[in-house]
Scaffold this motif. Structure first.
Motif, PDB file in Angstrom:
ATOM      1  N   ASN B  93       0.803  -1.233   0.000  1.00  8.93           N
ATOM      2  CA  ASN B  93       0.000   0.000   0.000  1.00  8.93           C
ATOM      3  C   ASN B  93       0.826   1.269   0.000  1.00  8.93           C
ATOM      4  OD1 ASN B  93      -2.387  -1.395  -0.100  1.00  8.93           O
ATOM      5  ND2 ASN B  93      -2.688  -1.415   2.101  1.00  8.93           N
ATOM      6  N   LEU B  94       1.906   1.284  -0.759  1.00  9.36           N
ATOM      7  CA  LEU B  94       2.648   2.539  -0.940  1.00  9.36           C
ATOM      8  C   LEU B  94       1.799   3.470  -1.796  1.00  9.36           C
ATOM      9  CD1 LEU B  94       6.284   1.334  -1.665  1.00  9.36           C
ATOM     10  CD2 LEU B  94       5.301   2.117   0.480  1.00  9.36           C
ATOM     11  N   PHE B  95       1.994   4.776  -1.634  1.00  5.42           N
ATOM     12  CA  PHE B  95       1.243   5.732  -2.435  1.00  5.42           C
ATOM     13  C   PHE B  95       1.874   5.781  -3.823  1.00  5.42           C
ATOM     14  CE2 PHE B  95      -0.734   6.386   1.367  1.00  5.42           C
ATOM     15  CZ  PHE B  95      -0.047   7.122   2.312  1.00  5.42           C
ATOM     16  N   PRO B  96       1.145   5.274  -4.837  1.00  7.67           N
ATOM     17  CA  PRO B  96       1.789   5.058  -6.145  1.00  7.67           C
ATOM     18  C   PRO B  96       2.159   6.349  -6.856  1.00  7.67           C
ATOM     19  CG  PRO B  96      -0.576   4.679  -6.299  1.00  7.67           C
ATOM     20  CD  PRO B  96      -0.284   4.891  -4.850  1.00  7.67           C
ATOM     21  N   HIS B  97       1.480   7.430  -6.529  1.00  6.74           N
ATOM     22  CA  HIS B  97       1.695   8.671  -7.278  1.00  6.74           C
ATOM     23  C   HIS B  97       2.758   9.550  -6.644  1.00  6.74           C
ATOM     24  CE1 HIS B  97      -1.124   9.420  -4.089  1.00  6.74           C
ATOM     25  NE2 HIS B  97      -1.034  10.718  -4.249  1.00  6.74           N
ATOM     26  N   MET B  98       3.456   9.030  -5.607  1.00  7.34           N
ATOM     27  CA  MET B  98       4.511   9.814  -4.966  1.00  7.34           C
ATOM     28  C   MET B  98       5.815   9.048  -4.993  1.00  7.34           C
ATOM     29  SD  MET B  98       2.665  11.106  -1.525  1.00  7.34           S
ATOM     30  CE  MET B  98       1.223  12.130  -1.544  1.00  7.34           C
ATOM     31  N   LEU B 106       5.207  12.398   3.749  1.00  2.34           N
ATOM     32  CA  LEU B 106       3.834  12.942   3.767  1.00  2.34           C
ATOM     33  C   LEU B 106       3.215  12.972   5.156  1.00  2.34           C
ATOM     34  CD1 LEU B 106       1.497  13.955   1.916  1.00  2.34           C
ATOM     35  CD2 LEU B 106       0.580  11.657   2.081  1.00  2.34           C
ATOM     36  N   TYR B 139       9.715   5.923  -8.191  1.00  2.00           N
ATOM     37  CA  TYR B 139       8.313   5.672  -7.873  1.00  2.00           C
ATOM     38  C   TYR B 139       8.141   4.207  -7.467  1.00  2.00           C
ATOM     39  CZ  TYR B 139       6.902  10.200  -9.713  1.00  2.00           C
ATOM     40  OH  TYR B 139       6.729  11.539  -9.915  1.00  2.00           O
ATOM     41  N   ILE B 141       6.367   1.823  -8.382  1.00  2.00           N
ATOM     42  CA  ILE B 141       6.246   0.812  -9.424  1.00  2.00           C
ATOM     43  C   ILE B 141       7.609   0.359  -9.933  1.00  2.00           C
ATOM     44  CG2 ILE B 141       6.180   2.364 -11.402  1.00  2.00           C
ATOM     45  CD1 ILE B 141       4.025   0.598 -12.584  1.00  2.00           C
ATOM     46  N   ARG B 155       8.362   3.749   6.067  1.00  2.00           N
ATOM     47  CA  ARG B 155       7.314   4.788   6.135  1.00  2.00           C
ATOM     48  C   ARG B 155       6.639   4.780   7.493  1.00  2.00           C
ATOM     49  NH1 ARG B 155       2.209   4.519   2.109  1.00  2.00           N
ATOM     50  NH2 ARG B 155       2.030   2.523   3.177  1.00  2.00           N
TER      51      ARG B 155
END
Lengths: 231, 248, 233
Positions: B93-98, B106, B139, B141, B155
């Motif tokens: 569940n990493l934030f994909p857009h960061m 964050l 990123y 991905i 994190r």
């Protein structure tokens, strides 16, 4: 509200026309969509290019323009042809019903092409292979495995196409089709009450779209009953 | 909190999903520095239990205390509690857009109101700790599963929590990447982090856990030190589970 | 019957004079419609049943009736109502351009709000849970996590709606506006040459559509730059 008296049956018959256009264009839309999808799925490069052209033209052109072009264009052509045989003919047109029906069927059909194509490709290859391994021939695989699954995948988008068809019917009033919007214009000329009349048209169309939406929801429920668990 | 005052207390906790009883009369006390491993078959309620601790699920019966604060409907600052409880998920569940760095910064900025430069320092510190500092500007991905999970651990650590919860952290990883994540978790345990870990990795349980808990059908079946748990389990169901899980 | 190419050359510049109006209708309704759509979407995901229900009713009505009917109700119907004629918004409703903007905005707002909602619902729950676990509150999760991801998910469908809006602007010609279609229709009425005029106009719309699609594709690529796995570690 009493301004509507005397107009109820006109609106009724106008609604009948809407239903007729819907059914006729639905059949044509499915045909155009299937042909287009088949063309895109075949290996044939020319068919592919034509189908692509079809999609680009009818998705990029305003619906009103297609209707006007088809109606006036066919009228000019028909008149010219008829004048060859009997020069006293001034104007011969394709009835607005058919010009409009074909026009909107072509337009929504271009969207349906993508829907059917996507649904066809969405059938799990595993299902097809399993059916073939069991010894079913091409025909049987197509009708017992492909089609039911395609139908289920296409249904939501197909429902939207049907809604587009019914709403585009209102545009055909521009070329004189006597459906509900056209009736409203006449009613306004005599009663001078545009607001009520146009709201009436809105209500009628809302009724049609509600029926279509409920039908699609029922079909979706029926079509996915094998996917819901017993709990 | 003193050394004997429990960090987490769960008393007679129950949780239902409709008619299904996921948790039943669950009791647990965790003191600071303890490492707890929870195991059991699918549907035994292990995930539900751990998710009740940071209130991702709301318990229906019993009471849950994090330190002195009780988790209730009327809890005003749930997020204050969540700051102290770190969680690592099975699917990362990493934030994909960061970028990785932004992922780590964050929550620090938004929840702890840490200024940007300090947040970045903390982030790089923990990124080094999980041994992938060079990935900071990539990123998610672009990272392998094992690397992503290590970032997820970092994190959670950036919030400097009092306790870390792990919900099957290695279950979604390819076999060759499981070890790199377990190494990080073992290192954390050695440094004294309080942790509750739901996992099937019995080797990890044997070497790191202070207590092993076996759950089935929403209840605790057996609870013991690793030596007793693996060496001489008392309950028949425990023995059955161990025989199934240890013979392949 | 002949195909008069020279007619296209003389008619095209006149039709293109309407392109300014077409774009004004497109951009103004697009922007206002997007703002309305955001409000409606927020109402639908707010969790408060009365806001959700109100938004749903609005969307149901505006997606269930033809845009042409909506335009006529605003342009022909509203002036019949006294409170409109005497209200402060009368200057807008008196003018066909104002009516067209109002109708197009109300219509596209309904469609786009559902597209935005689809994007919001498509965000992976695990990501939101991770945000929760880290202590982010609801507004922070929505701002930093949901919005960026939902925007990327909604973009393809939104692009399609922009093109639909472009096509709907042609209906402004039915309420006397001189957009490209309006000018074309008056030329055809004079020259009886529907093929040359309408076909060339259709080509103009197709070209505009093409550029909108290219623009959308570029925005999609930019928004989705984190989904590209360029070069492994």
């Amino acid at each position: 509200m009493d301004v509507l008296t005397g107009w109820w049956d006109d609106f009724f018959w106008g609604s009948v026309v809407v239903a007729q256009v819907f059914l006729a264009s639905l059949v044509l839309m499915v045909i155009f969509g299937l042909i287009g999808a088949a063309a895109k799925l075949s290996g044939n490069r020319i068919a592919h290019k034509i189908a692509n052209g079809y999609t680009i033209v009818f998705r990029g052109t305003p619906e009103i323009l297609v209707i006007l072009l088809l109606y006036f264009g066919s009228a000019i052509a028909l008149t010219a042809i008829a004048q060859v045989f009997s020069p006293e003919i001034k104007f011969l047109d394709v009835p607005p019903f058919w010009a409009g029906t074909i026009a909107i069927a072509l337009i929504v059909g271009s969207y349906a092409t993508e829907t059917f194509r996507g649904a066809f490709l969405g059938v799990k290859p595993g299902s097809i292979e399993a059916a073939q391994a069991l010894g079913m021939n091409g025909f049987q695989v197509f009708f017992y495995v492909r089609v039911p699954e395609m139908w289920r995948l296409a249904l939501p988008a197909f429902g939207n196409h049907m809604l587009s068809l019914i709403k585009d019917t209102a545009l055909i009033s521009i070329i004189g089709l006597n459906e509900t919007l056209f009736v409203a214009k006449q009613a306004i000329a005599t009663t001078g009450a545009p607001f009520i009349m146009y709201i009436m048209v809105g209500v009628i169309y809302l009724g049609f779209s509600t029926v279509i939406t409920l039908t699609v929801m029922t079909l979706e429920y029926y079509g996915t009953r094998h996917m819901r668990s017993a709990a | 909190m003193s050394a004997t005052h429990p960090l987490i207390r769960m008393e007679h906790v129950g949780k239902n999903f409709g008619l299904f009883k996921a948790l039943h009369d669950f009791n647990l006390e965790v003191t600071k520095g303890e490492r707890i491993v929870v195991c059991g078959p699918s549907g035994s309620g292990k995930s539900t239990m751990i998710r009740c601790i940071n209130r991702l699920e709301k318990h229906d019966e019993g009471r849950i205390f994090i330190g002195d604060i009780e988790l209730t409907e009327k809890l005003e600052d749930l997020n204050a509690v969540r700051r102290e409880v770190g969680m690592v998920f099975q699917s990362f569940n990493l934030f994909p857009h960061m970028t990785i760095l932004k992922n780590l910064m964050l929550a620090q900025k938004l929840v702890r109101k840490t200024p940007k430069d300090e947040a970045r320092e903390v982030a790089m510190h923990y990124l080094n700790r999980v041994k992938i500092p060079e990935q900071a500007d990539k990123y998610p991905i672009q990272l392998s599963g094992g690397q992503q999970q290590r970032v997820a651990i970092a994190r959670a650590l950036c919030m400097k929590p009092e306790v870390m919860l792990f919900d099957e952290p290695t279950s979604a990883l390819d076999p060759e990447m499981i070890n790199e994540v377990l190494e990080v978790m073992t290192g954390l345990a050695k440094d004294g982090m309080t942790m509750i870990c739901v996992t099937h990795e019995m080797g990890f349980a044997r070497s790191v856990a202070d207590r092993v808990i076996f759950m089935d059908a929403g209840e605790i079946i057996e609870e013991a030190t690793p030596e007793i748990f693996f060496g001489a389990p008392r309950n028949e169901r425990t023995k059955l589970f161990l025989s199934q899980i240890l013979t392949h | 019957m002949s195909f008069d190419v020279s007619l296209i050359f003389s008619a095209l510049p006149k039709m293109l004079m309407g392109i300014g109006l077409t774009f004004q209708l497109l951009v103004l309704s697009g922007v206002l419609g997007l703002a309305l759509a955001i409000v409606l979407m927020l109402m639908r995901v707010s969790g408060k049943w009365y806001l959700d229900w109100l938004a749903q009713a609005y969307i149901y009505v505006f997606r269930g009736t033809p845009i042409l009917v909506q335009i006529f109700i605003v342009y022909y119907g509203f002036p019949q109502l006294e409170f409109i004629r005497e209200g402060i918004l009368w200057p807008i409703f008196r003018d066909p351009f104002g009516c067209a903007i109002v109708a197009l905005t109300l219509n596209t707002g309904a469609y786009v709000s559902e597209i935005l909602r689809g994007g919001v619902l498509g965000v992976d729950h695990g990501i939101l849970e991770a945000g929760e676990a880290l202590g982010l509150n609801r507004r922070q999760r929505f701002t930093y996590l949901t919005t960026p991801i939902a925007a990327r998910l909604a973009l393809p469908a939104y692009g399609n709606d922009v093109i639909s809006l472009l096509k709907s602007t042609a209906l402004a010609s039915t309420i006397t506006l001189a957009d490209m279609t309006g000018i074309a229709r008056s030329i055809v009425a004079q020259t009886y040459a529907p093929y040359e005029i309408f076909i060339s106009l259709a080509i103009v719309y197709m070209i505009i559509t093409f550029f909108i699609q290219k623009l959308m594709a570029r925005i999609e690529r930019w928004l989705g730059r984190y989904t590209v796995r360029t070069g492994q570690t």
